[in-house]
Design an enzyme around this catalytic site. Structure first.
Site, PDB file in Angstrom:
ATOM      1  N   HIS A  84       1.096  -1.189  -0.041  1.00 30.57           N
ATOM      2  CA  HIS A  84      -0.037  -0.017   0.068  1.00 30.57           C
ATOM      3  C   HIS A  84       0.999   1.389   0.108  1.00 30.57           C
ATOM      4  O   HIS A  84       1.376   1.405   1.110  1.00 30.57           O
ATOM      5  CB  HIS A  84      -0.899  -0.069   1.275  1.00 30.57           C
ATOM      6  CG  HIS A  84      -1.918   1.206   1.267  1.00 30.57           C
ATOM      7  ND1 HIS A  84      -2.661   1.330   2.257  1.00 30.57           N
ATOM      8  CD2 HIS A  84      -2.266   1.876   0.228  1.00 30.57           C
ATOM      9  CE1 HIS A  84      -3.451   2.537   1.975  1.00 30.57           C
ATOM     10  NE2 HIS A  84      -3.292   2.947   0.987  1.00 30.57           N
ATOM     11  N   GLY A 116      -1.805  -4.285  -5.613  1.00 27.07           N
ATOM     12  CA  GLY A 116      -2.116  -3.635  -4.261  1.00 27.07           C
ATOM     13  C   GLY A 116      -2.579  -2.262  -4.602  1.00 27.07           C
ATOM     14  O   GLY A 116      -2.891  -1.411  -5.705  1.00 27.07           O
ATOM     15  N   ASP A 117      -2.837  -1.516  -3.475  1.00 20.85           N
ATOM     16  CA  ASP A 117      -3.303  -0.003  -3.619  1.00 20.85           C
ATOM     17  C   ASP A 117      -1.850   0.862  -3.710  1.00 20.85           C
ATOM     18  O   ASP A 117      -1.399   1.197  -3.102  1.00 20.85           O
ATOM     19  CB  ASP A 117      -4.043   0.220  -2.395  1.00 20.85           C
ATOM     20  CG  ASP A 117      -4.451   1.730  -2.420  1.00 20.85           C
ATOM     21  OD1 ASP A 117      -4.415   2.503  -3.128  1.00 20.85           O
ATOM     22  OD2 ASP A 117      -5.071   2.094  -1.182  1.00 20.85           O
ATOM     23  N   THR A 118      -1.809   1.484  -5.222  1.00 23.61           N
ATOM     24  CA  THR A 118      -0.575   1.950  -5.156  1.00 23.61           C
ATOM     25  C   THR A 118      -0.950   3.521  -5.069  1.00 23.61           C
ATOM     26  O   THR A 118       0.125   4.285  -4.833  1.00 23.61           O
ATOM     27  CB  THR A 118      -0.253   1.834  -6.571  1.00 23.61           C
ATOM     28  OG1 THR A 118      -1.444   2.442  -7.581  1.00 23.61           O
ATOM     29  CG2 THR A 118       0.164   0.426  -6.996  1.00 23.61           C
TER      30      THR A 118
END
Length: 347
Positions: A68, A103-105
């Site tokens: 993240h 993922g949450d970039t």
């Protein structure tokens, strides 16, 4: 940890054990876990890191990563440095290993295009590989997800999947993508303020790949019923091969063996063994078979020169159908509080 207690069929690999953390879950019957490590980002102010897991899937090496990246618009330089470290770590994996990051970039498109100058040549954006499907475009969409409320509409592709294919051996290719977590819970809320990504991949060997069994697309599945298994890690005094082992389940690329649990072994790790035979006396008999066998023994008493033993070979049914590798990008539980400073011109 609660996750490890509840999700017993999975390897639960957290990116930390205190406060905020990410995690990768691996179904134990699908993959063979080789190891994992955590790399802390040096500039982070939000305890962000990169979780890397190495596994064998159907006998092939596979590297999975998640993170993240730094939140908030004004932290774009820290975030850009973090994604550069992710790409560097992906590029450093062995040449026969496929690498998937998800993922949450928190990346904005202009950060990728203008600041970073696009992706490295060997790394691909999975959403772009699949033709940029519009229904999967926005993973943080406040026009349809009201878990977070801002005074203006915001639609961004924060959650991304990156792929670095193996340079030799088997290659992973994206097959499909859809968003998940779009149904409301009983409380009226969504699972997260982000939509999750469910992505499937295909894994096929390259034509001309040098394998002990010569496995290439379109060729029949090897028919060996018994195999010797090559020992990868051993002491000098231990034998190089074990077995023979009976084949329990097979695909074009790998097999499961009786007495070896749920692990998959690639055909290149196996050598065909001679079929194993047993005397008929070792096999269970029905009443009719027992009666016939008794009669045979009586008849053979009058012919003492004849052999009193016969043998039988146990045959295994045909191979099961081929299978496809699913990978699940779970919805991010973190709510990106820092992105409240988005402006209208960022949408």
């Amino acid at each position: 940890m609660i996750l490890k207690t509840v999700l017993k069929p999975y390897h639960v690999l957290p990116g930390g054990d205190e406060g905020y953390f990410t995690a990768i879950l691996l179904r134990k019957t699908r993959v063979q876990l080789l190891g994992f490590d955590i790399m802390n980002f040096p500039e982070t102010k939000m305890s962000r890191n990169l979780l890397t897991v190495n596994v064998l899937f159907a006998g092939y090496p596979l590297c999975l990563m998640t993170s993240h990246l730094e939140s908030m618009k004004n932290n774009f330089q820290v975030r850009v440095n973090q994604v550069l470290q992710v790409w560097k770590r992906m590029s450093e994996q062995p040449s026969d290993c496929n690498v998937i990051f998800g993922g949450d970039t928190n990346l904005r498109d202009n950060e990728v295009v203008k600041t970073l100058g696009g992706l490295p040549d060997e790394i691909r954006d999975v959403w772009e590989c699949l033709g940029m499907p519009e229904e999967c475009h926005y993973t943080w969409d406040l026009t349809t997800n009201d878990n977070k409320v801002l005074p203006f509409p915001a639609r961004l592709r924060f959650d991304r999947l990156f792929l670095r294919q193996a340079w030799e051996g088997s290659k992973v290719t994206p097959a499909g993508m859809t968003l998940v977590g779009m149904e409301r819970l009983h409380c009226g809320r969504f699972t997260s303020d982000h939509w999750g990504i469910f992505c499937t991949f295909n894994m096929e060997p390259r034509i001309g790949e040098a394998r002990e069994f010569g496995i290439i697309p379109g060729r029949p599945v090897p028919t060996a019923e018994w195999v010797h298994l090559k020992v990868i890690k051993r002491k000098w005094s231990e034998p190089r091969w074990t077995g023979p082992w009976k084949v329990r389940e097979r695909t074009e690329h790998a097999i499961r063996l009786e007495g070896k649990g749920e692990a998959w072994y690639h055909w290149s790790q196996c050598a065909e063994a001679l079929a194993q035979s047993r005397s008929l006396g070792a096999l269970p008999e029905s009443k009719d078979q027992a009666s016939n066998h008794t009669q045979e023994k009586r008849e053979r008493r009058s012919a003492p020169g004849e052999d009193k033993f016969i043998t039988a070979t146990i045959e295994k049914p045909g191979p099961p159908p081929a299978y496809q590798m699913p990978l699940l990008g779970a919805p991010d539980q973190d709510s990106d509080e820092g992105d409240q400073d988005l402006e209208d011109d960022d949408v």
